[in-house]
Design a protein around this motif. Structure first.
Motif: not given
Length: 51
Positions: A4-14, A16-21
């Protein structure tokens, strides 16, 4: 790995589930396999309001 990655301000909606190495441990480090981790709303509110 999925994360789970947070790249911007906001609530829980920001969150994002991402795939990382997959991480690679360095000298003197240990890699642990964590299959799941919990995050509650209070934790997300504290992180988002402090950054």
């Amino acid at each position: 790995m999925r994360a789970v990655q947070i790249t911007r301000f906001g609530g829980p909606e920001v969150m994002d589930v991402v795939d990382l190495p997959d991480p690679v441990p360095g000298d003197g480090e240990q890699l642990f396999d964590v299959s799941s981790s919990g995050v509650n709303f209070a934790d997300t509110h504290h992180w988002l309001s402090s950054h």
